[in-house]
Design an enzyme around this catalytic site. Structure first.
Site, PDB file in Angstrom:
ATOM      1  N   ALA A  66       0.853  -1.184   0.000  1.00 11.48           N
ATOM      2  CA  ALA A  66       0.000   0.000   0.000  1.00 11.48           C
ATOM      3  C   ALA A  66       0.889   1.235   0.000  1.00 11.48           C
ATOM      4  O   ALA A  66       2.029   1.187   0.452  1.00 11.48           O
ATOM      5  CB  ALA A  66      -0.885  -0.016   1.243  1.00 11.48           C
ATOM      6  N   GLY A 105       0.737  -5.182   0.801  1.00 11.18           N
ATOM      7  CA  GLY A 105      -0.291  -5.212  -0.234  1.00 11.18           C
ATOM      8  C   GLY A 105       0.217  -5.791  -1.549  1.00 11.18           C
ATOM      9  O   GLY A 105      -0.559  -6.354  -2.330  1.00 11.18           O
ATOM     10  N   GLU A 108      -0.205  -9.330  -1.185  1.00 14.00           N
ATOM     11  CA  GLU A 108      -1.648  -9.597  -1.130  1.00 14.00           C
ATOM     12  C   GLU A 108      -2.256  -9.581  -2.528  1.00 14.00           C
ATOM     13  O   GLU A 108      -3.138 -10.381  -2.849  1.00 14.00           O
ATOM     14  CB  GLU A 108      -2.341  -8.568  -0.226  1.00 14.00           C
ATOM     15  CG  GLU A 108      -1.967  -8.763   1.250  1.00 14.00           C
ATOM     16  CD  GLU A 108      -2.561  -7.688   2.142  1.00 14.00           C
ATOM     17  OE1 GLU A 108      -2.287  -6.500   1.889  1.00 14.00           O
ATOM     18  OE2 GLU A 108      -3.292  -8.039   3.083  1.00 14.00           O
ATOM     19  N   GLU A 128       3.486  -5.633   7.541  1.00 12.99           N
ATOM     20  CA  GLU A 128       2.563  -4.641   8.110  1.00 12.99           C
ATOM     21  C   GLU A 128       2.717  -4.452   9.610  1.00 12.99           C
ATOM     22  O   GLU A 128       2.559  -3.338  10.121  1.00 12.99           O
ATOM     23  CB  GLU A 128       1.111  -5.034   7.797  1.00 12.99           C
ATOM     24  CG  GLU A 128       0.662  -4.730   6.388  1.00 12.99           C
ATOM     25  CD  GLU A 128       1.055  -5.785   5.369  1.00 12.99           C
ATOM     26  OE1 GLU A 128       1.879  -6.678   5.684  1.00 12.99           O
ATOM     27  OE2 GLU A 128       0.527  -5.723   4.247  1.00 12.99           O
TER      28      GLU A 128
HETATM   29  N1  T1G Z   1       4.603   3.547   0.147  1.00 11.20           N
HETATM   30  C1  T1G Z   1       5.110   4.755  -0.181  1.00 11.20           C
HETATM   31  N2  T1G Z   1       6.406   4.994  -0.390  1.00 11.20           N
HETATM   32  C2  T1G Z   1       7.244   3.963  -0.269  1.00 11.20           C
HETATM   33  C3  T1G Z   1       6.800   2.668   0.077  1.00 11.20           C
HETATM   34  C4  T1G Z   1       5.414   2.471   0.289  1.00 11.20           C
HETATM   35  N3  T1G Z   1       4.878   1.279   0.613  1.00 11.20           N
HETATM   36  N4  T1G Z   1       7.870   1.845   0.123  1.00 11.20           N
HETATM   37  C5  T1G Z   1       8.934   2.597  -0.182  1.00 11.20           C
HETATM   38  N5  T1G Z   1       8.572   3.869  -0.414  1.00 11.20           N
HETATM   39  C6  T1G Z   1       9.457   4.987  -0.809  1.00 11.20           C
HETATM   40  C7  T1G Z   1      10.512   5.281   0.250  1.00 11.20           C
HETATM   41  O1  T1G Z   1      10.020   6.195   1.205  1.00 11.20           O
HETATM   42  C8  T1G Z   1      11.626   5.881  -0.571  1.00 11.20           C
HETATM   43  O2  T1G Z   1      11.293   7.228  -0.851  1.00 11.20           O
HETATM   44  C9  T1G Z   1      11.535   5.118  -1.886  1.00 11.20           C
HETATM   45  O3  T1G Z   1      10.216   4.556  -1.921  1.00 11.20           O
HETATM   46  C10 T1G Z   1      12.541   3.984  -1.991  1.00 11.20           C
HETATM   47  O4  T1G Z   1      12.468   3.187  -0.820  1.00 11.20           O
HETATM   48  C11 T1G Z   1      -3.379  -3.295   3.381  1.00 11.20           C
HETATM   49  C12 T1G Z   1      -1.720  -1.361   4.276  1.00 11.20           C
HETATM   50  C13 T1G Z   1      10.379  -1.933  -1.123  1.00 11.20           C
HETATM   51  C14 T1G Z   1      12.200  -3.069   0.162  1.00 11.20           C
HETATM   52  O5  T1G Z   1       6.134  -1.904   4.539  1.00 11.20           O
HETATM   53  O6  T1G Z   1      10.429  -2.128   2.648  1.00 11.20           O
HETATM   54  O7  T1G Z   1       0.565  -2.871   2.260  1.00 11.20           O
HETATM   55  O8  T1G Z   1      13.111   8.371   0.394  1.00 11.20           O
HETATM   56  O9  T1G Z   1      14.738   3.789   0.136  1.00 11.20           O
HETATM   57  O10 T1G Z   1      16.057   0.205  -0.004  1.00 11.20           O
HETATM   58  O11 T1G Z   1      -1.797  -4.849   3.825  1.00 11.20           O
HETATM   59  O12 T1G Z   1      11.096   0.479   0.476  1.00 11.20           O
HETATM   60  O13 T1G Z   1      13.290   7.923  -2.071  1.00 11.20           O
HETATM   61  O14 T1G Z   1      11.624   9.587  -1.207  1.00 11.20           O
HETATM   62  O15 T1G Z   1      13.330   1.921   1.115  1.00 11.20           O
HETATM   63  O16 T1G Z   1      15.303  -0.232  -2.423  1.00 11.20           O
HETATM   64  C15 T1G Z   1       3.691  -2.622   3.485  1.00 11.20           C
HETATM   65  C16 T1G Z   1       7.982  -0.727   2.615  1.00 11.20           C
HETATM   66  C17 T1G Z   1       2.826  -1.430   3.293  1.00 11.20           C
HETATM   67  C18 T1G Z   1       7.254  -2.010   2.422  1.00 11.20           C
HETATM   68  C19 T1G Z   1      12.690  -1.024  -1.232  1.00 11.20           C
HETATM   69  N6  T1G Z   1       4.890  -2.422   2.743  1.00 11.20           N
HETATM   70  N7  T1G Z   1       9.098  -0.583   1.703  1.00 11.20           N
HETATM   71  O17 T1G Z   1      13.840  -0.714  -0.464  1.00 11.20           O
HETATM   72  O18 T1G Z   1      14.401   1.682  -1.197  1.00 11.20           O
HETATM   73  S1  T1G Z   1       1.378  -1.581   4.241  1.00 11.20           S
HETATM   74  C20 T1G Z   1       6.060  -2.102   3.325  1.00 11.20           C
HETATM   75  C21 T1G Z   1      10.268  -1.241   1.809  1.00 11.20           C
HETATM   76  C22 T1G Z   1       0.285  -2.456   3.350  1.00 11.20           C
HETATM   77  C23 T1G Z   1      -1.934  -3.602   3.269  1.00 11.20           C
HETATM   78  C24 T1G Z   1      -1.056  -2.676   4.034  1.00 11.20           C
HETATM   79  C25 T1G Z   1      11.382  -0.826   0.921  1.00 11.20           C
HETATM   80  C26 T1G Z   1      11.650  -1.718  -0.308  1.00 11.20           C
HETATM   81  P1  T1G Z   1      12.414   8.368  -0.939  1.00 11.20           P
HETATM   82  P2  T1G Z   1      13.784   2.657  -0.077  1.00 11.20           P
HETATM   83  P3  T1G Z   1      14.995   0.208  -1.061  1.00 11.20           P
END
Ligand code: T1G
Length: 703
Positions: A66, A105, A108, A128
Site C-alpha cells: 500500500a 499489499g 496480497e 505490516e
Molecule cells: N509507500 C510509499 N512509499 C514507499 C513505500 C510504500 N509502501 N515503500 C517505499 N517507499 C518509498 C521510500 O520512502 C523511498 O522514498 C523510496 O520509496 C525507496 O524506498 C493493506 C496497508 C520496497 C524493500 O512496509 O520495505 O501494504 O526516500 O529507500 O532500499 O496490507 O522500500 O526515495 O523519497 O526503502 O530499495 C507494506 C515498505 C505497506 C514495504 C525497497 N509495505 N518498503 O527498499 O528503497 S502496508 C512495506 C520497503 C500495506 C496492506 C497494508 C522498501 C523496499 P524516498 P527505499 P529500497
C-alpha cells in the site's frame, strides 16, 4: 500497448495478456494503481484473443505494498481489497510474476492471482506489523489458505521476508522462473495455456486450513508464544485475531472484519508512530549541508583496533555483512582472547539455532587477526575501539595516518572523549570521523556518526554508508559531551538517583519504565554494564550521586560482583530485590533530609523522561542533531525506547509540549537549582506557540 492511466497499461502478446504496473520508485498501490488494476483486468477479460493474463511490474521491484503516504488520508475507491477481489474474480487466470520485493499489499495482490511465479532474487513478506497494522487486504485470510494458519501466523507476526526458494518450499509460489521477469512470466503463462492448467482461487481453498479448524490447539499455543511480552502493542493481538478468522469465519465476513480492525489500528497513535519511524529512517540517511555530489568511498576491507568486547562486536558486524575485517590488538594474548570471545558468541548462536554452522565458519573466515597496527594499511576504513584514554587514541591515530594511504577513513568509537581533541593530531583531519557503536555492537542497531569540526564530507558519507551496509541505523551527531544519546541519558540518570533519594525502590523505578515499554529498567541496565563505569565518570566530573556512590563504595558493582542495585543468584542474571540496598537508600535519604513519599508510576515516568526530552530540545537548538526524528531513531535503536511510541520527541509532541513545560517547572520546584529542569528555549517557544517538534522540523527542512 494501451495506457489505462499513468501507472498501469495493458498489452497482448499472442494469447497472453500483460497487465503492467509502472509507478516508480516502488510500484506502491496508490489510487491510480488500484484503479488501473481493476480496469486493466476488465479490458483483458473483454479481449477475446486473451486466454491468460500476466501481472508484472516495471522497475526495480514488484510492488512494495500500500502507498504509505496515503495512510490517514480520505479513502478512495477502489479499495485495495476491492481491487484484489476484482483480480481474483477474473474469468481468465492471472499469473503474478514477481521480482524485487513483493511486500504487504504487493504480496496480497499476488495472493489474489491464480498463479504466482518469481525470479530467484525475489523476496516476499507481509511486514505490516512493523507499521502497527496487519495485512488487511486479505493477507491474513489468503496466506493461511495456501501455507496453513500456523506458518502464516509466524511469518506475519515476524513481518519476515522470505526468498523465492523458501516461498516455493512453503507453497507461496508455484514456480521459480529464470530470466527477465516479464518474459519469464509470459513463458509460464504460455505453458499454463498449453498444458490446460486450471487454477482454484485462493479464497476457495480449504485444504490447508481444515486441520486447524478441526483442532486449533497448535495454533493457540503458537499465538500465546508469539504474543508473550507484547501486551502493550496493539497490532500483534489484532494479527492473531485476524489469522484465527481464516479458519473460523467465512471469508467475506472475515475480510469485512479485517477492514474495520485495520482502520482502527491505522487511525491510532501506535501505527502513526511506526509509520513516522519508517520515513525517519530514510530521512536520517540524508546529511544536511554537504555538497550535492558526495560519493561514499568503497569499503572492501576493514580493520578494527582493539580486540575487546566492543572491537570484537564491531568486527562481527562487518563479518555478518560479508566484509573482510582485521582485528588488531597490541599483544597476542589480547588478540586471542578477543577472537575466542567472538567464537564463543557464534557458538552460542549456533547452539540456539539462530546461526547456521556454515555461516559461523564463513564469518570466522572473514575475521583475521594481527598485533601490528601497521597491518591496517590496505584497509579502506580503520575503526579504533580501545579504552577511553585520549593520549593512547591520539598515538594510535598519528600512527594510522602514517601507515594508511590518504583517503582511508580513520574512525574512533569513542563514547566519552572530544573527537576534535583526538583529530587534532592529524595532518588529514578530513579523513577522520567518530563512529559510536552501542554494546553489544554485533546486536545493537544504533550508530552515531560523530562529525568532528574538520571531518570531510566523504568521511561522513562513507561512515553512514558502511554503517547501513553492516546493518546499523546510522544517525549524524555533532560533537559534544555524550553526543546525542548519552548526553540525554545523563539527564535521566540524575532523575533516577533523585527518585531513589525520595525512597522509591530500584524495582519500582525500573518497573515504571518497563510498564512504559522499555525492555529493561535503567538500574538493571547499570547493574549489567557494571556500576564502576558511571562511578568513575562522576568522580572525574565531580558530580556525586549519594546513593549510587555509596553502593559502589561497598564494592557492589552489579552483576559481576553478585549484587548492585539488585541481588543476583550465582549464574543467574535475574535481578532480585536487594534488602541491603533498600536499607542503604533509607539511611541516605534520611541523612539528606529527604521526606520519603509515594510517587505514582505516571509521575515517575514523567520525572525520568521529560528532562531527557528537554535535553533533546537543547541538542536541536545547538544543531548537534540534524532533526527531531534523528533523536527518536537514537533512542529507539540504542536505548530500548518502545518503537510504538515513536521515540522521545514524537512522544513529546503526542503528550503536548505545554504539559511537558509545566511538569518540568513542577519538578524544578522540589529540586531548586537544577539547571537541566529549566525548559530549553526551543521547547518553551514551541509550547508557547502551540507548535510541535514535527512542525519545527518541517519548517527547518523547508528553509
Ligand atoms: N509507500 C510509499 N512509499 C514507499 C513505500 C510504500 N509502501 N515503500 C517505499 N517507499 C518509498 C521510500 O520512502 C523511498 O522514498 C523510496 O520509496 C525507496 O524506498 C493493506 C496497508 C520496497 C524493500 O512496509 O520495505 O501494504 O526516500 O529507500 O532500499 O496490507 O522500500 O526515495 O523519497 O526503502 O530499495 C507494506 C515498505 C505497506 C514495504 C525497497 N509495505 N518498503 O527498499 O528503497 S502496508 C512495506 C520497503 C500495506 C496492506 C497494508 C522498501 C523496499 P524516498 P527505499 P529500497
Amino acid at each position: 500497448m494501451s495506457l489505462i492511466n499513468n501507472a498501469v497499461s495493458t498489452e497482448t502478446r499472442g494469447d497472453v495478456g500483460l497487465l503492467l504496473i509502472d509507478s516508480p520508485p516502488v510500484n506502491a498501490l496508490s489510487h491510480a494503481v488500484r484503479e488501473g488494476l481493476v480496469q486493466g483486468a476488465a479490458a483483458l477479460n473483454d479481449d477475446p484473443a486473451v486466454k491468460v493474463i500476466v501481472l508484472a511490474c516495471r522497475g526495480r521491484t514488484f510492488c512494495a505494498g500500500a502507498d504509505i503516504t496515503e495512510f490517514g488520508k480520505p479513502k478512495r475507491e477502489p479499495s485495495l481489497q476491492a481491487a484484489i477481489a476484482a483480480l481474483e474474480a477474473s474469468g481468465k487466470p492471472i499469473v503474478a510474476a514477481l521480482h524485487g520485493a513483493a511486500l504487504g499489499g504487493g504480496l496480497e495482490v499476488a495472493l489474489g492471482c491464480h498463479f504466482r511465479v518469481a525470479v530467484p532474487s525475489a523476496r516476499m513478506g507481509l511486514p505490516e506489523i512493523t507499521l502497527g497494522i496487519f495485512p488487511g487486504a486479505g493477507g491474513t485470510q489468503r496466506l493461511p489458505r495456501i501455507i496453513g494458519p500456523e506458518k502464516a501466523l509466524e511469518l506475519i507476526m515476524a513481518g519476515r521476508q522470505i526468498s523465492a526458494r523458501e516461498a516455493l518450499a512453503l507453497g507461496v509460489i508455484d514456480e521459480v522462473i529464470e530470466g527477465e521477469p516479464i518474459d519469464a512470466g509470459l513463458a509460464f503463462a504460455a505453458r499454463v495455456i498449453a498444458e490446460g492448467r486450471s487454477a482454484t482461487a485462493v479464497r476457495d481453498r480449504t485444504d490447508r486450513i481444515d486441520a486447524t479448524r478441526a483442532d486449533p490447539s497448535a495454533f493457540d499455543g503458537l499465538a500465546e508464544k508469539l504474543t508473550r511480552g507484547r501486551s502493550l502493542e496493539l497490532a500483534p493481538a489484532a494479527v492473531v485475531a485476524s489469522v484465527r478468522r481464516s479458519f473460523t469465519t467465512p471469508i467475506d465476513e472475515a475480510l469485512a472484519a479485517d477492514t474495520a480492525a485495520n482502520a482502527e489500528l491505522m487511525a491510532g497513535s501506535q501505527s502513526r508512530a511506526l509509520r513516522y519511524l519508517f520515513f525517519a529512517e530514510r530521512e536520517a540517511a540524508k546529511v544536511a549541508g554537504l555538497p550535492a555530489v558526495v560519493v561514499a568511498r568503497d569499503v572492501k576491507h576493514a580493520a578494527v583496533i582493539g580486540a575487546g568486547t566492543m572491537g570484537g562486536g564491531i568486527a562481527m558486524s562487518f563479518a555478518a555483512a560479508g566484509v573482510p575485517v582485521k582485528l588488531i590488538d597490541a599483544t597476542d594474548e589480547a588478540l586471542q582472547r578477543g577472537i575466542e570471545r567472538i567464537r564463543g558468541n557464534y557458538e552460542t548462536s549456533v547452539k540456539r539455532g539462530s546461526l547456521a554452522a556454515e555461516a559461523m565458519a564463513q564469518r570466522l573466515a572473514l575475521i583475521s587477526g594481527a598485533t601490528d597496527r601497521s597491518t591496517a594499511a590496505g584497509s579502506d576504513i580503520v575503526i579504533e575501539a580501545v579504552f577511553e584514554d585520549e593520549a593512547l587514541k591520539r598515538e594510535i591515530f598519528a600512527e594510522l595516518e602514517r601507515v594508511c594511504a590518504p583517503g582511508t577513513i580513520l574512525a574512533s568509537n569513542t563514547s566519552a572523549l572530544d573527537v576534535d581533541a583526538i583529530a587534532s593530531v592529524l595532518e588529514r583531519p578530513e579523513d577522520f570521523v567518530g563512529m559510536h557503536f552501542f554494546a553489544p555492537a554485533n546486536v545493537m542497531k544504533l550508530l552515531e556518526v560523530v562529525c568532528a569540526a574538520k571531518s570531510g564530507p566523504e568521511a561522513i558519507m562513507t561512515a553512514m554508508a558502511v554503517g547501513r551496509r553492516i546493518g546499523k541505523v546510522p544517525v549524524v551527531s555533532g560533537n559534544c559531551d555524550g553526543f546525542i544519546g548519552n548526553r540525554m541519558v545523563a539527564k535521566r540518570s540524575a532523575q533516577v538517583e533523585l527518585l531513589l533519594q525520595k525512597g522509591v525502590a530500584p524495582q519500582a523505578v525500573d518497573g515504571a519504565l518497563k510498564a512504559f515499554g522499555f525492555p529493561m529498567g535503567p538500574l538493571a541496565i547499570n547493574d549489567m554494564s557494571g556500576l564502576d563505569v558511571g562511578w568513575s565518570i562522576r568522580k572525574r566530573r565531580g558530580t556525586p550521586f549519594p546513593i549510587a556512590d555509596a553502593i559502589c563504595e561497598r564494592g557492589w558493582l552489579g552483576q559481576k560482583t553478585g549484587q548492585g542495585y539488585y541481588k543476583y543468584a550465582p549464574d543467574d542474571r535475574t535481578p532480585q530485590p536487594n534488602p541491603e540496598v533498600e536499607q542503604l537508600i533509607r539511611e541516605i535519604s534520611a541523612q539528606l533530609g529527604v521526606e520519603p513519599r509515594e510517587i505514582s508510576q505516571a509521575e515517575m515516568v514523567e520525572r525520568m523522561l521529560f528532562p531527557l526530552i528537554n535535553e533533546g530540545a537543547r541538542i536541536l537548538e545547538e544543531g548537534i542533531a540534524q532533526r527531531a526524528s534523528d533523536i527518536d531513531l537514537v533512542w529507539i535503536n540504542g536505548y530500548g525506547w518502545p518503537r510504538w511510541t515513536g521515540g522521545p520527541m514524537f512522544y513529546a509532541d503526542e503528550v503536548g509540549l505545554p504539559h511537558i513545560v509545566k511538569r518540568l517547572e513542577d519538578f524544578a520546584g522540589d529540586t531548586p537549582g537544577n539547571a537541566s529542569l529549566k525548559p530549553a528555549a526551543l521547547l518553551a517557544d514551541l509550547a508557547a506557540r502551540g507548535s510541535t517538534f514535527a512542525e519545527w522540523q518541517k519548517t527547518a527542512q523547508a528553509a
